[in-house]
Design a protein around this motif. Structure first.
Motif, PDB file in Angstrom:
ATOM      1  N   SER A   1     -13.483  52.177 139.808  1.00  0.00           N
ATOM      2  CA  SER A   1     -14.647  52.782 140.440  1.00  0.00           C
ATOM      3  C   SER A   1     -15.394  53.526 139.353  1.00  0.00           C
ATOM      4  O   SER A   1     -14.891  54.504 138.803  1.00  0.00           O
ATOM      5  N   VAL A   2     -16.576  53.011 139.003  1.00  0.00           N
ATOM      6  CA  VAL A   2     -17.386  53.634 137.952  1.00  0.00           C
ATOM      7  C   VAL A   2     -18.422  54.511 138.624  1.00  0.00           C
ATOM      8  O   VAL A   2     -19.065  54.104 139.586  1.00  0.00           O
ATOM      9  N   ARG A   3     -18.523  55.699 138.126  1.00  0.00           N
ATOM     10  CA  ARG A   3     -19.438  56.655 138.741  1.00  0.00           C
ATOM     11  C   ARG A   3     -20.257  57.305 137.633  1.00  0.00           C
ATOM     12  O   ARG A   3     -19.730  57.689 136.601  1.00  0.00           O
ATOM     13  N   VAL A   4     -21.556  57.380 137.860  1.00  0.00           N
ATOM     14  CA  VAL A   4     -22.422  58.078 136.916  1.00  0.00           C
ATOM     15  C   VAL A   4     -22.980  59.301 137.626  1.00  0.00           C
ATOM     16  O   VAL A   4     -23.557  59.185 138.700  1.00  0.00           O
ATOM     17  N   ASP A   5     -22.756  60.458 137.046  1.00  0.00           N
ATOM     18  CA  ASP A   5     -23.337  61.677 137.592  1.00  0.00           C
ATOM     19  C   ASP A   5     -24.555  62.035 136.771  1.00  0.00           C
ATOM     20  O   ASP A   5     -24.478  62.144 135.546  1.00  0.00           O
ATOM     21  N   VAL A   6     -25.676  62.184 137.456  1.00  0.00           N
ATOM     22  CA  VAL A   6     -26.911  62.525 136.775  1.00  0.00           C
ATOM     23  C   VAL A   6     -27.229  63.975 137.101  1.00  0.00           C
ATOM     24  O   VAL A   6     -27.413  64.327 138.262  1.00  0.00           O
ATOM     25  N   HIS A   7     -27.258  64.799 136.088  1.00  0.00           N
ATOM     26  CA  HIS A   7     -27.614  66.198 136.295  1.00  0.00           C
ATOM     27  C   HIS A   7     -28.946  66.471 135.637  1.00  0.00           C
ATOM     28  O   HIS A   7     -29.116  66.204 134.453  1.00  0.00           O
ATOM     29  N   VAL A   8     -29.868  66.977 136.423  1.00  0.00           N
ATOM     30  CA  VAL A   8     -31.168  67.341 135.863  1.00  0.00           C
ATOM     31  C   VAL A   8     -31.066  68.779 135.399  1.00  0.00           C
ATOM     32  O   VAL A   8     -30.828  69.686 136.189  1.00  0.00           O
ATOM     33  N   LEU A   9     -31.198  68.985 134.106  1.00  0.00           N
ATOM     34  CA  LEU A   9     -31.034  70.330 133.558  1.00  0.00           C
ATOM     35  C   LEU A   9     -32.357  71.070 133.516  1.00  0.00           C
ATOM     36  O   LEU A   9     -32.401  72.281 133.661  1.00  0.00           O
ATOM     37  N   SER A  10     -33.422  70.315 133.332  1.00  0.00           N
ATOM     38  CA  SER A  10     -34.727  70.952 133.252  1.00  0.00           C
ATOM     39  C   SER A  10     -35.747  69.932 133.728  1.00  0.00           C
ATOM     40  O   SER A  10     -35.676  68.755 133.375  1.00  0.00           O
ATOM     41  N   HIS A  11     -36.664  70.396 134.564  1.00  0.00           N
ATOM     42  CA  HIS A  11     -37.598  69.478 135.212  1.00  0.00           C
ATOM     43  C   HIS A  11     -39.005  69.772 134.715  1.00  0.00           C
ATOM     44  O   HIS A  11     -39.606  70.774 135.059  1.00  0.00           O
ATOM     45  N   ASP A  12     -39.528  68.880 133.889  1.00  0.00           N
ATOM     46  CA  ASP A  12     -40.927  69.015 133.512  1.00  0.00           C
ATOM     47  C   ASP A  12     -41.623  67.676 133.697  1.00  0.00           C
ATOM     48  O   ASP A  12     -42.306  67.171 132.827  1.00  0.00           O
ATOM     49  N   GLY A  13     -41.403  67.085 134.879  1.00  0.00           N
ATOM     50  CA  GLY A  13     -42.072  65.845 135.209  1.00  0.00           C
ATOM     51  C   GLY A  13     -41.336  64.614 134.724  1.00  0.00           C
ATOM     52  O   GLY A  13     -40.500  64.669 133.829  1.00  0.00           O
ATOM     53  N   ASN A  14     -41.667  63.506 135.385  1.00  0.00           N
ATOM     54  CA  ASN A  14     -41.127  62.196 135.023  1.00  0.00           C
ATOM     55  C   ASN A  14     -39.597  62.173 134.958  1.00  0.00           C
ATOM     56  O   ASN A  14     -39.008  61.696 133.992  1.00  0.00           O
ATOM     57  N   LEU A  15     -38.989  62.668 136.009  1.00  0.00           N
ATOM     58  CA  LEU A  15     -37.534  62.618 136.094  1.00  0.00           C
ATOM     59  C   LEU A  15     -37.036  61.192 136.112  1.00  0.00           C
ATOM     60  O   LEU A  15     -35.997  60.873 135.540  1.00  0.00           O
ATOM     61  N   THR A  16     -37.771  60.332 136.815  1.00  0.00           N
ATOM     62  CA  THR A  16     -37.304  58.968 137.034  1.00  0.00           C
ATOM     63  C   THR A  16     -37.024  58.239 135.727  1.00  0.00           C
ATOM     64  O   THR A  16     -35.935  57.702 135.535  1.00  0.00           O
ATOM     65  N   ASP A  17     -38.026  58.227 134.848  1.00  0.00           N
ATOM     66  CA  ASP A  17     -37.870  57.462 133.613  1.00  0.00           C
ATOM     67  C   ASP A  17     -36.740  58.031 132.765  1.00  0.00           C
ATOM     68  O   ASP A  17     -35.907  57.290 132.218  1.00  0.00           O
ATOM     69  N   ALA A  18     -36.700  59.369 132.683  1.00  0.00           N
ATOM     70  CA  ALA A  18     -35.672  60.008 131.867  1.00  0.00           C
ATOM     71  C   ALA A  18     -34.285  59.773 132.467  1.00  0.00           C
ATOM     72  O   ALA A  18     -33.330  59.458 131.746  1.00  0.00           O
ATOM     73  N   ALA A  19     -34.183  59.884 133.793  1.00  0.00           N
ATOM     74  CA  ALA A  19     -32.883  59.711 134.444  1.00  0.00           C
ATOM     75  C   ALA A  19     -32.389  58.287 134.295  1.00  0.00           C
ATOM     76  O   ALA A  19     -31.203  58.043 134.040  1.00  0.00           O
ATOM     77  N   CYS A  20     -33.298  57.347 134.437  1.00  0.00           N
ATOM     78  CA  CYS A  20     -32.908  55.950 134.329  1.00  0.00           C
ATOM     79  C   CYS A  20     -32.416  55.655 132.911  1.00  0.00           C
ATOM     80  O   CYS A  20     -31.394  54.997 132.719  1.00  0.00           O
ATOM     81  N   PHE A  21     -33.138  56.190 131.928  1.00  0.00           N
ATOM     82  CA  PHE A  21     -32.740  55.987 130.541  1.00  0.00           C
ATOM     83  C   PHE A  21     -31.359  56.597 130.297  1.00  0.00           C
ATOM     84  O   PHE A  21     -30.501  55.988 129.658  1.00  0.00           O
ATOM     85  N   ALA A  22     -31.154  57.774 130.849  1.00  0.00           N
ATOM     86  CA  ALA A  22     -29.866  58.448 130.662  1.00  0.00           C
ATOM     87  C   ALA A  22     -28.729  57.656 131.299  1.00  0.00           C
ATOM     88  O   ALA A  22     -27.646  57.519 130.712  1.00  0.00           O
ATOM     89  N   VAL A  23     -28.973  57.122 132.496  1.00  0.00           N
ATOM     90  CA  VAL A  23     -27.928  56.367 133.191  1.00  0.00           C
ATOM     91  C   VAL A  23     -27.548  55.126 132.380  1.00  0.00           C
ATOM     92  O   VAL A  23     -26.361  54.842 132.156  1.00  0.00           O
ATOM     93  N   VAL A  24     -28.564  54.398 131.938  1.00  0.00           N
ATOM     94  CA  VAL A  24     -28.295  53.174 131.189  1.00  0.00           C
ATOM     95  C   VAL A  24     -27.578  53.508 129.874  1.00  0.00           C
ATOM     96  O   VAL A  24     -26.595  52.853 129.495  1.00  0.00           O
ATOM     97  N   ALA A  25     -28.069  54.577 129.201  1.00  0.00           N
ATOM     98  CA  ALA A  25     -27.437  54.965 127.931  1.00  0.00           C
ATOM     99  C   ALA A  25     -25.985  55.360 128.153  1.00  0.00           C
ATOM    100  O   ALA A  25     -25.089  54.940 127.407  1.00  0.00           O
ATOM    101  N   ALA A  26     -25.729  56.125 129.201  1.00  0.00           N
ATOM    102  CA  ALA A  26     -24.360  56.577 129.467  1.00  0.00           C
ATOM    103  C   ALA A  26     -23.448  55.395 129.752  1.00  0.00           C
ATOM    104  O   ALA A  26     -22.315  55.335 129.257  1.00  0.00           O
ATOM    105  N   LEU A  27     -23.925  54.448 130.530  1.00  0.00           N
ATOM    106  CA  LEU A  27     -23.087  53.307 130.887  1.00  0.00           C
ATOM    107  C   LEU A  27     -22.841  52.397 129.692  1.00  0.00           C
ATOM    108  O   LEU A  27     -21.745  51.862 129.510  1.00  0.00           O
ATOM    109  N   ARG A  28     -23.876  52.230 128.873  1.00  0.00           N
ATOM    110  CA  ARG A  28     -23.702  51.370 127.700  1.00  0.00           C
ATOM    111  C   ARG A  28     -22.749  52.024 126.693  1.00  0.00           C
ATOM    112  O   ARG A  28     -22.053  51.349 125.939  1.00  0.00           O
ATOM    113  N   HIS A  29     -22.738  53.338 126.667  1.00  0.00           N
ATOM    114  CA  HIS A  29     -21.921  54.063 125.712  1.00  0.00           C
ATOM    115  C   HIS A  29     -20.484  54.185 126.197  1.00  0.00           C
ATOM    116  O   HIS A  29     -19.551  54.325 125.414  1.00  0.00           O
TER     117      HIS A  29
END
Lengths: 388, 276, 297
Positions: free
Chosen positions: C133-161
């Motif tokens: 069971s693979v789980r990715v936890d996304v924590h937003v530490l600071s919100h200055d717009g465009n969460l979606t793009d940043a979160a998606c990039f983070a998820v993909v980077a975390a999974l690839r890593h």
């Protein structure tokens, strides 16, 4: 990047709307969106045959049985042919002529689509007052106007005013300063009145009032500074649609009158609020105590006496005969609305008389107040026959 | 159940016998509920939805923190625009698998938010400060194009409620016969997908404003080559225009019927406009 | 619920005027320019720290062995959990998902999970009994717009890593090796989708911006999030209402988005390679090799 697609086969145009054709007459039979259970394919795009109103009308009349159950009103009036252009729908351009001014129910379409056009924002009919073009909706919520007589329900009590539901888009306000305070019309409002605000009107009370003024955003301010207005009791409330559009209560000469009912019912008050809220109650003469009668009764004195009972929430004793007639009037109003007829003094009075006669010949006798279903249709048919 | 896509290339007919550019039968009614301010019933093929609109009206004092139904387009409360609150109920019997959806279903939330925001952009909410327009949608049967059917039903009900709007928001779906892997140039776009096609083929939902090419909603949830997008979008936008005509016809017929029955007086015809 | 404070009417007017009449953004960026995107990996596998301007997101991938779902015995479990806490902005509350949060998690779900970026079949260990069971936890530490793009990039980077512990099956016995016993293995990865969000301004949405900051997000009239991978496959498009935008403009947005996605993809690849090199130098393998290379001195 223009959008182009190369069709793999010949593309058949779907039947486009013909509303620019002013002489495309819609018959009653082809506009029966409700009856299309019996006629499959009310709107179909999949066949090549476009909808021919004449063809479908003949099909409908030969099959016959479809319309036998319909109320007579439709048959009486179906001879009137209405062109499709009688109705405008949202997004339809009304005119590009700059001499017209836009009124309610219209907006100016954006200039990027060529010249600015007055465009309809509602489904309704175009009306014009001099150079002002507006669209009256087929149906909408009540829009208050100064001078309207409305029936409302208190929904919120605030420090110096009440918020009243009058069936509009916003709650109306009834300021404490706009009611008759007990003890005479000229009395000054005091802090004690503010503290006792709930003793005049509390949440859930019904009031009859007049629209005194309008806010910029369309909100209404009411007043009850007249003996005609104030708290309602001794009757039944019903909500039909108001003057916003469609059937229901219309603005007319008299919104309030007393009807002498049949079958020993006694006098009955009918209040048709312009907002579509209706109040039917037993008529109660202002009780004037003996000692007051003996005195020289000036008008202010009378006010003083009447106002004692003004804010009572207690119902008087109502005889069963009166209750029955109240119920009958209520049935008449319901039948009028259900059959798409207007609700005003004339119609209610005639409808009531008709209902009394209908009850006499019915199995239940004069006590039969049922006016739903076919009985209501019968009533409506009798009324339209008489009025036409 | 794999969809036999080979049949399409032979006869150019889809599983239900339609051609690529044909809509399913759309049947719609307005004013189905007497008690509501506006109401509609809409069928797109076997997808059947009902809609009831109440308002615009000002909510009374809130008792015990009533949770708002869903997405608030334009903010509620004391704002200067009316709030559009959408609530969707998906009946348990509406699809084959009888899946029960809880209150917190994210997919339903997303649908509510989408419809709310799409209508808020077309409705003239600035005319009704402090008010709320409550749109309640019930899904009775699902066979693909659910979001499109919901948007169409909500639009119709808003027209029925007499809420001023810029134009109809009409929606439909479009798909493509190629799967994402196949990069064949011969793939055809498809109009108005049913459930089976939605499962197997890539597709998107488009909603446009009136007769224009302006897209209010564009939702694509499947993997598809970027080159397919243009064709699908073009077919979808064209389909929306067809849907708009159908919705418009429903409204007109109802209006004409009301005039015939004498409920509404006749107004000034459009043709009289040029006289003076 | 505390409401977020809207920008004042004056600020809004200022921003829109600059944007539409002068074609200038408040921070002076080009309309199609992203803020500086930075990615750092943590010491552990599967931790990605992404910052996009002042927006900061931490994504952590983890894996455990569980029982697969009864209706999908051959698939592993893959979940993405998003967390928008009051730390991000005061109007976010714990345990009550806001609209922003639900829509964000739906977008990530559609972009990464439903597009099949992760090969869930490779997570199956014993059919119907054991799976990862693979789980990715996304924590937003600071919100200055465009969460979606940043979160998606983070998820993909975390999974690839991320590296999951290696396993083996012998005679019906499943062994999960610790990192010390066997080098952990990467996940079965099929393609890398990235989100690109356009924001629209103006009465008819005629001005389109990439990577809107928080201020711009509050003023925008519509937005569209397009998810693509570098092979030019659309994984998801979401224009959830808002002011209608010309169809042609949306097509143009998609083609620009594709070039951005290719840039993201290249950037992520280079970062992963850099990180792999760093680990290789002082890592476990280097230690082993050092033994062989030892020169008796």
């Amino acid at each position: 990047m223009p959008i182009t697609i190369l069709p793999p086969k010949a593309f058949r145009e779907p039947p486009r709307n013909l509303h620019h054709d002013s002489d495309d007459v819609m018959s009653d039979a082809s506009s029966d969106s409700e009856d299309s259970d019996s006629q499959p394919g009310g709107v179909s795009l999949d066949s090549g045959e476009t909808i021919h109103p004449r063809k479908r009308r003949s099909a409908a009349t030969t099959s016959g049985s479809t319309f036998t159950k319909r109320p007579k009103t439709a048959n009486i009036t179906s001879s009137i042919s209405v062109p499709r252009s009688a109705i405008v729908t949202p997004g339809e351009r009304i005119t590009t002529d700059p001499q017209w001014m836009r009124g309610h129910g219209t907006y100016l379409s954006s200039a990027t689509l060529g010249e600015q056009a007055i465009t309809s924002s509602l489904a309704g009919i175009v009306t014009r007052t001099n150079k002002l073009l507006s669209v009256r909706p087929l149906r909408a919520r009540y829009t208050p106007e100064v001078g309207d007589l409305v029936v409302g329900r208190i929904v919120e009590v605030q420090a110096k005013r009440w918020r009243v539901d009058v069936g509009s888009t916003q709650l109306a306000a009834l300021p404490l300063s706009a009611i008759n305070l007990p003890g005479g019309i000229l009395r000054k409002r005091t802090e004690t009145d503010e503290l006792q605000i709930r003793t005049f009107f509390a949440e859930g009370d019904l009031v009859v009032a007049e629209v005194q003024q309008l806010f910029q955003d369309g909100g209404a301010v009411l007043h009850t500074r007249s003996l005609k207005y104030g708290k309602l009791r001794n009757g039944v409330f019903m909500a039909v649609s108001g003057t916003g559009g469609g059937s229901g209560v219309v603005r007319s000469r008299r919104q309030v009158w007393t009807l002498e009912s049949a079958n020993n019912g006694g006098p009955i008050d009918v209040i048709l609020g312009v907002n579509g809220y209706v109040w039917i109650s037993k008529h109660v003469d202002p009780v004037i105590p003996e000692e007051a009668k003996n005195q020289q009764t000036g008008i202010t004195n009378l006010e003083e006496v009447v106002s004692a009972t003004m804010y009572s929430s207690q119902n008087d004793r109502i005889e069963p005969e009166t209750m029955r007639e109240i119920a009958r009037i209520r049935g008449v109003v319901t039948a009028l609305v259900e059959n798409g007829l207007r609700v005003d003094e004339d119609m209610v009075t005639k409808g009531y008389n008709e209902a009394v006669e209908m009850a006499l010949v019915s199995e239940g006798g004069p006590e039969d107040v049922y006016l739903g279903g076919e009985r209501g249709e019968q009533l409506a048919a009798a009324l339209t026959g008489r009025l036409a | 159940m794999p969809l036999d896509t080979s049949a399409y290339s032979l006869a150019l007919l889809r599983v239900d016998g339609r051609r690529w550019n044909e809509l399913r039968r759309i049947h719609a009614q307005i004013r189905t509920q007497a008690a509501a301010d506006g109401s509609s019933y809409l069928e797109m093929g076997h997808t059947k939805v009902m809609c009831v609109v109440n308002g615009p009206s000002e909510p009374g004092p809130r008792r015990g923190g009533v949770a708002t139904g869903g997405g608030g387009g334009g903010g509620g409360g004391q704002s200067k625009n009316a709030e559009v609150a959408v609530n969707i109920v998906i009946a348990g019997f509406s699809s084959v698998d009888r899946k029960r959806r809880g209150r917190g279903d994210k997919q339903v939330f997303e649908l509510q938010s989408t419809i709310s925001q799409a209508l808020a952009a077309s409705l003239h909410t600035h005319l009704f400060p402090h008010s709320t327009i409550n749109i309640s949608l019930h899904v009775l049967s699902q066979d693909g194009s659910l979001l499109a059917a919901l948007i169409n039903a909500a639009t119709l009900a808003c027209v029925d409620a007499g809420i001023p709007m810029t134009d109809y928001v009409a929606a439909c779906t479009a798909g493509s016969t190629s799967t994402y892997a196949a990069n064949d140039e011969g793939a055809d776009p498809l109009l108005d997908m049913n459930h089976q096609e939605e499962q197997e083929l890539p597709g998107l939902t488009v909603a446009t404003l009136g007769d224009s090419d302006r897209v209010a909603v564009l939702v694509c949830e499947s993997r598809v080559q970027v080159s397919r997008l243009e064709g699908m979008l073009a077919v979808g936008v064209d389909g929306c225009k067809q849907v708009r005509e159908i919705l418009d016809r429903v409204v007109r017929e109802k209006g004409i019927k009301m005039i015939q029955e004498g409920t509404v007086e006749r107004g000034v015809g459009l043709n009289d406009m040029e006289l003076d | 619920m505390p409401r977020e404070a809207e920008p004042s009417a004056n600020e809004k007017a200022f921003l829109l005027k600059a944007l539409q009449d002068e074609q200038i953004r408040l921070d002076g960026r080009e309309f199609d320019a992203y803020r500086p995107l930075e990615l750092t990996f943590g010491d552990e596998y599967g931790v990605a720290n992404v910052s996009l301007g002042k927006t900061k997101i931490l994504a952590k991938a983890s894996a455990e062995v569980t029982v697969p779902f009864a209706d999908r015995p051959l698939d592993g479990i893959f979940t993405i959990a998003t967390e928008l806490s009051p730390m991000t902005a005061p109007h976010f509350e714990v345990n009550r998902p806001t609209e922003t949060e639900v829509l964000l998690s739906r977008l990530l779900e559609k972009t990464v999970r439903r597009s099949g970026a992760l090969d869930t079949e490779s997570l199956c260990l014993v059919a119907g009994q054991k799976c990862w069971s693979v789980r990715v936890d996304v924590h937003v530490l600071s919100h200055d717009g465009n969460l979606t793009d940043a979160a998606c990039f983070a998820v993909v980077a975390a999974l690839r890593h991320f590296r999951k512990p290696d396993t083996s099956m012998e005679n019906g016995v499943l062994t999960v090796y610790t990192p010390a016993e066997r080098e952990p293995v990467p996940l079965g990865w099929l393609h890398s989708p990235f989100c690109v969000t356009w924001s629209f301004f103006g009465d008819e949405g005629e001005t389109a911006l990439l990577d809107a900051d928080w201020m711009e997000e509050q003023v925008r009239v519509a937005s569209v999030t397009i998810s693509l991978n570098r092979h030019g496959e659309i994984c998801q498009i979401a224009k959830l209402g808002g002011v209608p935008v010309e169809a042609v403009a949306l097509l143009q947005c998609t083609s620009v988005a594709l070039t951005k996605v290719k840039e993201f993809s290249t950037y992520l690849d280079s970062k992963l390679a850099e990180d792999a090199k760093r680990r290789d130098k002082g890592g476990f393998m280097a230690e082993l090799r050092a033994e062989n290379d030892r020169v008796v001195g």
